[in-house]
Design a protein around this motif. Structure first.
Motif, PDB file in Angstrom:
ATOM      1  N   ARG A  82      48.273  54.859  34.173  1.00 42.24           N
ATOM      2  CA  ARG A  82      48.494  53.604  33.817  1.00 42.24           C
ATOM      3  C   ARG A  82      47.540  52.691  34.848  1.00 42.24           C
ATOM      4  NH1 ARG A  82      54.944  53.327  33.083  1.00 42.24           N
ATOM      5  NH2 ARG A  82      55.302  54.708  31.403  1.00 42.24           N
ATOM      6  N   ARG A  83      46.871  52.051  34.288  1.00 36.12           N
ATOM      7  CA  ARG A  83      45.899  51.311  35.290  1.00 36.12           C
ATOM      8  C   ARG A  83      45.165  50.256  34.411  1.00 36.12           C
ATOM      9  NH1 ARG A  83      40.472  54.942  35.888  1.00 36.12           N
ATOM     10  NH2 ARG A  83      39.988  55.133  33.690  1.00 36.12           N
ATOM     11  N   HIS A  84      44.903  49.144  35.353  1.00 35.37           N
ATOM     12  CA  HIS A  84      44.044  48.157  34.660  1.00 35.37           C
ATOM     13  C   HIS A  84      43.005  47.754  35.513  1.00 35.37           C
ATOM     14  CE1 HIS A  84      46.899  46.348  37.518  1.00 35.37           C
ATOM     15  NE2 HIS A  84      46.224  45.226  37.744  1.00 35.37           N
ATOM     16  N   ARG A  85      42.151  46.748  34.939  1.00 38.22           N
ATOM     17  CA  ARG A  85      40.938  46.370  35.495  1.00 38.22           C
ATOM     18  C   ARG A  85      41.277  45.328  36.799  1.00 38.22           C
ATOM     19  NH1 ARG A  85      36.731  44.238  31.230  1.00 38.22           N
ATOM     20  NH2 ARG A  85      35.743  43.564  33.249  1.00 38.22           N
ATOM     21  N   ALA A  86      40.539  45.307  37.863  1.00 41.27           N
ATOM     22  CA  ALA A  86      40.751  44.426  38.943  1.00 41.27           C
ATOM     23  C   ALA A  86      40.481  43.061  38.670  1.00 41.27           C
ATOM     24  CB  ALA A  86      40.120  44.843  40.117  1.00 41.27           C
ATOM     25  N   GLY A  87      39.563  42.822  37.522  1.00 45.33           N
ATOM     26  CA  GLY A  87      39.388  41.459  37.010  1.00 45.33           C
ATOM     27  C   GLY A  87      38.789  40.895  38.044  1.00 45.33           C
ATOM     28  N   ALA A  88      39.317  39.585  38.398  1.00 41.97           N
ATOM     29  CA  ALA A  88      38.728  38.526  39.045  1.00 41.97           C
ATOM     30  C   ALA A  88      38.932  38.726  40.621  1.00 41.97           C
ATOM     31  CB  ALA A  88      39.592  37.006  39.025  1.00 41.97           C
ATOM     32  N   PHE A  89      39.866  39.855  40.783  1.00 46.59           N
ATOM     33  CA  PHE A  89      39.897  40.279  42.150  1.00 46.59           C
ATOM     34  C   PHE A  89      39.177  41.275  42.734  1.00 46.59           C
ATOM     35  CE2 PHE A  89      44.132  38.570  40.926  1.00 46.59           C
ATOM     36  CZ  PHE A  89      44.186  37.567  42.002  1.00 46.59           C
ATOM     37  N   ASP A  90      37.989  41.649  41.806  1.00 46.00           N
ATOM     38  CA  ASP A  90      36.914  42.525  42.141  1.00 46.00           C
ATOM     39  C   ASP A  90      36.036  41.944  42.873  1.00 46.00           C
ATOM     40  OD1 ASP A  90      34.998  44.479  42.260  1.00 46.00           O
ATOM     41  OD2 ASP A  90      34.804  44.541  40.139  1.00 46.00           O
ATOM     42  N   ILE A  91      35.671  42.391  44.224  1.00 43.12           N
ATOM     43  CA  ILE A  91      34.952  41.732  45.122  1.00 43.12           C
ATOM     44  C   ILE A  91      33.408  41.462  44.635  1.00 43.12           C
ATOM     45  CG2 ILE A  91      34.120  43.918  46.384  1.00 43.12           C
ATOM     46  CD1 ILE A  91      35.053  40.657  47.913  1.00 43.12           C
ATOM     47  N   ARG A  92      33.143  42.190  43.648  1.00 41.32           N
ATOM     48  CA  ARG A  92      31.590  41.961  43.066  1.00 41.32           C
ATOM     49  C   ARG A  92      31.587  40.663  42.136  1.00 41.32           C
ATOM     50  NH1 ARG A  92      31.164  47.552  40.004  1.00 41.32           N
ATOM     51  NH2 ARG A  92      33.278  47.144  39.525  1.00 41.32           N
ATOM     52  N   ASN A  93      32.767  40.337  41.779  1.00 38.31           N
ATOM     53  CA  ASN A  93      32.842  38.929  40.896  1.00 38.31           C
ATOM     54  C   ASN A  93      32.709  37.932  42.086  1.00 38.31           C
ATOM     55  OD1 ASN A  93      33.039  39.984  38.453  1.00 38.31           O
ATOM     56  ND2 ASN A  93      35.081  40.353  38.431  1.00 38.31           N
ATOM     57  N   ILE A  94      33.506  37.968  43.148  1.00 43.26           N
ATOM     58  CA  ILE A  94      33.501  36.837  44.180  1.00 43.26           C
ATOM     59  C   ILE A  94      32.216  36.778  44.751  1.00 43.26           C
ATOM     60  CG2 ILE A  94      34.559  36.232  46.261  1.00 43.26           C
ATOM     61  CD1 ILE A  94      37.102  37.864  45.525  1.00 43.26           C
ATOM     62  N   ILE A  95      31.680  38.010  44.940  1.00 41.12           N
ATOM     63  CA  ILE A  95      30.153  37.749  45.833  1.00 41.12           C
ATOM     64  C   ILE A  95      29.334  37.384  44.782  1.00 41.12           C
ATOM     65  CG2 ILE A  95      28.183  39.331  46.792  1.00 41.12           C
ATOM     66  CD1 ILE A  95      30.528  40.901  48.112  1.00 41.12           C
ATOM     67  N   GLY A  96      29.340  37.725  43.496  1.00 38.65           N
ATOM     68  CA  GLY A  96      28.336  37.318  42.567  1.00 38.65           C
ATOM     69  C   GLY A  96      28.537  35.954  42.144  1.00 38.65           C
ATOM     70  N   GLY A  97      29.867  35.427  42.041  1.00 41.86           N
ATOM     71  CA  GLY A  97      30.022  33.885  41.989  1.00 41.86           C
ATOM     72  C   GLY A  97      29.127  33.002  42.762  1.00 41.86           C
ATOM     73  N   LEU A  98      29.593  33.872  44.019  1.00 45.66           N
ATOM     74  CA  LEU A  98      29.004  32.603  45.153  1.00 45.66           C
ATOM     75  C   LEU A  98      27.728  32.596  45.168  1.00 45.66           C
ATOM     76  CD1 LEU A  98      31.549  33.614  48.005  1.00 45.66           C
ATOM     77  CD2 LEU A  98      31.412  31.477  46.802  1.00 45.66           C
ATOM     78  N   LEU A  99      26.972  33.846  45.153  1.00 42.65           N
ATOM     79  CA  LEU A  99      25.584  33.765  45.212  1.00 42.65           C
ATOM     80  C   LEU A  99      24.870  33.073  43.757  1.00 42.65           C
ATOM     81  CD1 LEU A  99      24.807  37.549  46.216  1.00 42.65           C
ATOM     82  CD2 LEU A  99      24.372  35.415  47.372  1.00 42.65           C
ATOM     83  N   THR A 100      25.634  33.514  42.742  1.00 41.21           N
ATOM     84  CA  THR A 100      25.249  32.514  41.744  1.00 41.21           C
ATOM     85  C   THR A 100      25.011  31.079  41.765  1.00 41.21           C
ATOM     86  OG1 THR A 100      25.577  34.404  40.189  1.00 41.21           O
ATOM     87  CG2 THR A 100      25.228  32.276  39.122  1.00 41.21           C
TER      88      THR A 100
END
Length: 91
Positions: free
Chosen positions: A10-28
């Motif tokens: 049982r597991r799920h995606r990290a989603g918005a809390f994945d650090i790559r999303n945060i870094i990618g969003g800020l850089l974009t």
């Protein structure tokens, strides 16, 4: 009652809390701002040796930011469910 083998699956995606999303969003976001400033603002090429630093830095940040977001979408990070960990500890 779940067995440890099914509880560990049982597991799920990290989603918005994945650090790559945060870094990618800020850089974009910063890349968009710098690109717009490079296109519509004062280029000040005499300070940078003849290049438009805002434009090129903005385009570079856009490429890297979008790459981070695509990487997070293509290879998502999975985290175990909190309920699965609790039920595994109880057994």
């Amino acid at each position: 009652m779940s067995t440890p083998a099914t509880a560990s699956r049982r597991r799920h995606r990290a989603g918005a809390f994945d650090i790559r999303n945060i870094i990618g969003g800020l850089l974009t976001v910063y890349g968009v701002i710098l690109t717009l400033m490079g296109l519509f603002g004062d280029a000040e090429t005499e300070k940078t040796g003849g290049t438009n630093a805002n434009l090129w830095a903005g385009l570079g940040m856009l490429v890297v930011g979008i790459a981070f977001v695509v990487w997070a979408l293509v290879r998502p990070t999975y985290v175990p469910d909190a309920g699965a960990e609790e039920s595994a500890r109880e057994e």
